[in-house]
Write a protein that holds these residues in place. Sequence first.
Motif, PDB file in Angstrom:
ATOM      1  N   UNK A 166      -2.783  -8.986  14.916  1.00 49.18           N
ATOM      2  CA  UNK A 166      -2.111  -8.156  13.880  1.00 49.18           C
ATOM      3  C   UNK A 166      -0.838  -8.534  13.540  1.00 49.18           C
ATOM      4  N   UNK A 167      -0.585  -8.626  12.215  1.00 49.39           N
ATOM      5  CA  UNK A 167       0.603  -8.594  11.785  1.00 49.39           C
ATOM      6  C   UNK A 167       1.033  -7.430  10.603  1.00 49.39           C
ATOM      7  N   UNK A 168       2.153  -7.196  10.755  1.00 43.38           N
ATOM      8  CA  UNK A 168       2.499  -5.950   9.953  1.00 43.38           C
ATOM      9  C   UNK A 168       4.041  -6.234   9.436  1.00 43.38           C
ATOM     10  N   UNK A 169       4.287  -6.154   8.167  1.00 41.62           N
ATOM     11  CA  UNK A 169       5.706  -6.401   7.664  1.00 41.62           C
ATOM     12  C   UNK A 169       6.373  -5.004   8.002  1.00 41.62           C
ATOM     13  N   UNK A 170       5.979  -3.843   7.364  1.00 40.51           N
ATOM     14  CA  UNK A 170       6.825  -2.509   7.659  1.00 40.51           C
ATOM     15  C   UNK A 170       5.850  -1.393   7.661  1.00 40.51           C
ATOM     16  N   UNK A 215      -5.571  -9.511  11.145  1.00 39.25           N
ATOM     17  CA  UNK A 215      -5.398  -8.535  10.308  1.00 39.25           C
ATOM     18  C   UNK A 215      -4.032  -8.568   9.786  1.00 39.25           C
ATOM     19  N   UNK A 216      -3.685  -8.741   8.610  1.00 40.08           N
ATOM     20  CA  UNK A 216      -2.160  -8.607   8.013  1.00 40.08           C
ATOM     21  C   UNK A 216      -2.017  -7.633   7.056  1.00 40.08           C
ATOM     22  N   UNK A 217      -1.058  -7.035   7.267  1.00 34.48           N
ATOM     23  CA  UNK A 217      -0.488  -6.109   6.228  1.00 34.48           C
ATOM     24  C   UNK A 217       1.050  -6.358   6.022  1.00 34.48           C
ATOM     25  N   UNK A 218       1.252  -5.989   4.657  1.00 38.76           N
ATOM     26  CA  UNK A 218       2.746  -6.259   4.134  1.00 38.76           C
ATOM     27  C   UNK A 218       3.488  -5.117   4.254  1.00 38.76           C
ATOM     28  N   UNK A 219       3.568  -4.336   3.402  1.00 41.34           N
ATOM     29  CA  UNK A 219       4.570  -3.081   3.452  1.00 41.34           C
ATOM     30  C   UNK A 219       3.558  -1.665   3.079  1.00 41.34           C
ATOM     31  N   UNK A 220       3.245  -1.007   4.143  1.00 40.96           N
ATOM     32  CA  UNK A 220       2.628   0.292   4.094  1.00 40.96           C
ATOM     33  C   UNK A 220       3.771   1.627   4.006  1.00 40.96           C
ATOM     34  N   UNK A 221       3.616   2.227   2.962  1.00 39.43           N
ATOM     35  CA  UNK A 221       4.584   3.403   2.637  1.00 39.43           C
ATOM     36  C   UNK A 221       3.475   4.450   2.791  1.00 39.43           C
ATOM     37  N   UNK A 222       3.851   5.675   3.412  1.00 39.52           N
ATOM     38  CA  UNK A 222       2.976   6.757   3.475  1.00 39.52           C
ATOM     39  C   UNK A 222       3.891   8.043   3.654  1.00 39.52           C
ATOM     40  N   UNK A 223       3.567   9.089   2.735  1.00 34.76           N
ATOM     41  CA  UNK A 223       4.039  10.349   2.834  1.00 34.76           C
ATOM     42  C   UNK A 223       2.828  11.438   3.012  1.00 34.76           C
ATOM     43  N   UNK A 224       3.484  12.386   3.616  1.00 37.95           N
ATOM     44  CA  UNK A 224       2.545  13.748   3.578  1.00 37.95           C
ATOM     45  C   UNK A 224       1.075  13.627   4.114  1.00 37.95           C
ATOM     46  N   UNK A 245       0.702  -1.185   0.146  1.00 32.79           N
ATOM     47  CA  UNK A 245      -0.038   0.002   0.039  1.00 32.79           C
ATOM     48  C   UNK A 245       0.944   1.185   0.045  1.00 32.79           C
ATOM     49  N   UNK A 246       0.770   2.186  -1.143  1.00 36.37           N
ATOM     50  CA  UNK A 246       1.576   3.290  -1.071  1.00 36.37           C
ATOM     51  C   UNK A 246       0.780   4.347  -1.083  1.00 36.37           C
ATOM     52  N   UNK A 247       0.642   5.334   0.035  1.00 34.35           N
ATOM     53  CA  UNK A 247      -0.285   6.440   0.011  1.00 34.35           C
ATOM     54  C   UNK A 247       0.535   7.461   0.012  1.00 34.35           C
ATOM     55  N   UNK A 248       0.612   8.302  -1.050  1.00 36.85           N
ATOM     56  CA  UNK A 248       1.281   9.614  -1.331  1.00 36.85           C
ATOM     57  C   UNK A 248       0.502  10.724  -1.356  1.00 36.85           C
ATOM     58  N   UNK A 249      -0.021  11.411  -0.101  1.00 35.20           N
ATOM     59  CA  UNK A 249      -1.026  12.174   0.082  1.00 35.20           C
ATOM     60  C   UNK A 249      -0.521  13.433   0.250  1.00 35.20           C
ATOM     61  N   UNK A 250      -1.475  14.498   0.106  1.00 32.46           N
ATOM     62  CA  UNK A 250      -1.286  15.866   0.789  1.00 32.46           C
ATOM     63  C   UNK A 250      -2.003  16.468   1.895  1.00 32.46           C
ATOM     64  N   UNK A 251      -2.577  15.179   2.553  1.00 33.01           N
ATOM     65  CA  UNK A 251      -3.217  15.615   3.850  1.00 33.01           C
ATOM     66  C   UNK A 251      -4.147  14.241   4.360  1.00 33.01           C
ATOM     67  N   UNK A 252      -4.823  14.595   5.253  1.00 27.48           N
ATOM     68  CA  UNK A 252      -5.825  13.334   5.672  1.00 27.48           C
ATOM     69  C   UNK A 252      -4.866  12.379   6.646  1.00 27.48           C
ATOM     70  N   UNK A 253      -5.760  11.188   6.875  1.00 31.57           N
ATOM     71  CA  UNK A 253      -5.204  10.187   7.652  1.00 31.57           C
ATOM     72  C   UNK A 253      -5.266   8.915   6.730  1.00 31.57           C
ATOM     73  N   UNK A 254      -4.051   8.125   6.921  1.00 34.54           N
ATOM     74  CA  UNK A 254      -3.827   7.122   5.755  1.00 34.54           C
ATOM     75  C   UNK A 254      -4.669   5.790   5.911  1.00 34.54           C
TER      76      UNK A 254
END
Length: 353
Positions: free
Chosen positions: A188-192, A165-174, A143-152
């Motif tokens: 809950x399992x999260x990779x990164x 709940x399982x998540x692999x790689x969550x990348x979040x900017x701005x 999941x790649x969230x390249x945002x200009x505001x808000x919550x991911x």
Amino acid sequence: MVQSTLLTAILAFTSLAAAQCGAGTPHATVTGSGNSYTATRGSSNVYTGTDYRAAIQAALDSITSGQRVAVLASGSIGASTISVGSGKTFEGCGTINVGNKSGRGAIESLDTVGANIAYLTMTGNPYFGLRFYGTRDLTLGKINLDLSGGLGIRFERDKAANSNVKMDTITCTRAGSHCVETWNIDRLTIGSVIARNVGECGLLLQKTTNARVGLVDGNNVAAGNGYATLRFANENGKLNGGYSTNVFVDRVVSRGGGRGIFCVSQSGGAQIGYVDLANNGNNAILIENCYGVNINGGTVSGGGEVRLAARTEFANNRDINISLRVDGTTVRESPCGDNTNWNLSGNGGRNIC
């Protein structure tokens, strides 16, 4: 060991997303660009028109549990919501631009079993990028969230709880608020979680138990406020009325911004394997009214102090074990906790019990 157990868990679910987005023969696809989009299921056309969101939803509605939609087109859904139902796999291969719909997610999966958002690239300023509650066996992939505001990513506080709940790689900017915020998850399992220039937390865990996280990596996260790259809050890790260790984080990296790590409001039951914190603008680490917290190694370089504190409305810290090298900043414990154990090196000043 925690790391090998976590790696096994991550490999077990990321194998579902091992191929490229849209690879093979999805059951339904969305193609097009500009003001012309087509949703197709097999050989059947289920939508043609100008509405990108309607095309995506039509494709999702055309499949059944165990089937997959690949959104190959890029476009904007505006201030609206895409809903992913039980057992359906959603692959956002294009870039989905979103608007702000008050209290809602641009993409939601609510009261579902086995929903899978395997790939997603999102831009825009949502209220919530992704919103969940009442889920079981939910999987989030790359999941790649390249945002200009808000919550991911938001798991709701006042709705039905979630499990597995399982998540692999969550990348979040701005993001203006948190990159990932959880409430009410057991298992809950999260990779990164990779957070860059995020207004509040990189990863915020609340009322979440039996959690395993590989990496939380924040750069310029929570600048000028009390949040942190990694934050435990609101009885996170409280399990069966106690604080046996059930929240495991392999590694936390934090540069600049506000706090590095913050545990507060009767949270605990947590083990962090290694930290690498430098030049945080607020506390490098703050542990406040938490129980059963173990930081097993790592370094703090410059920035705000490493602090154990307590508010009077909750019981004092207890069973805190910290092994760290601290240079260029101070370590302070005030008031003295119950069964605090320090193993410190480095040139940082110390005012501990």
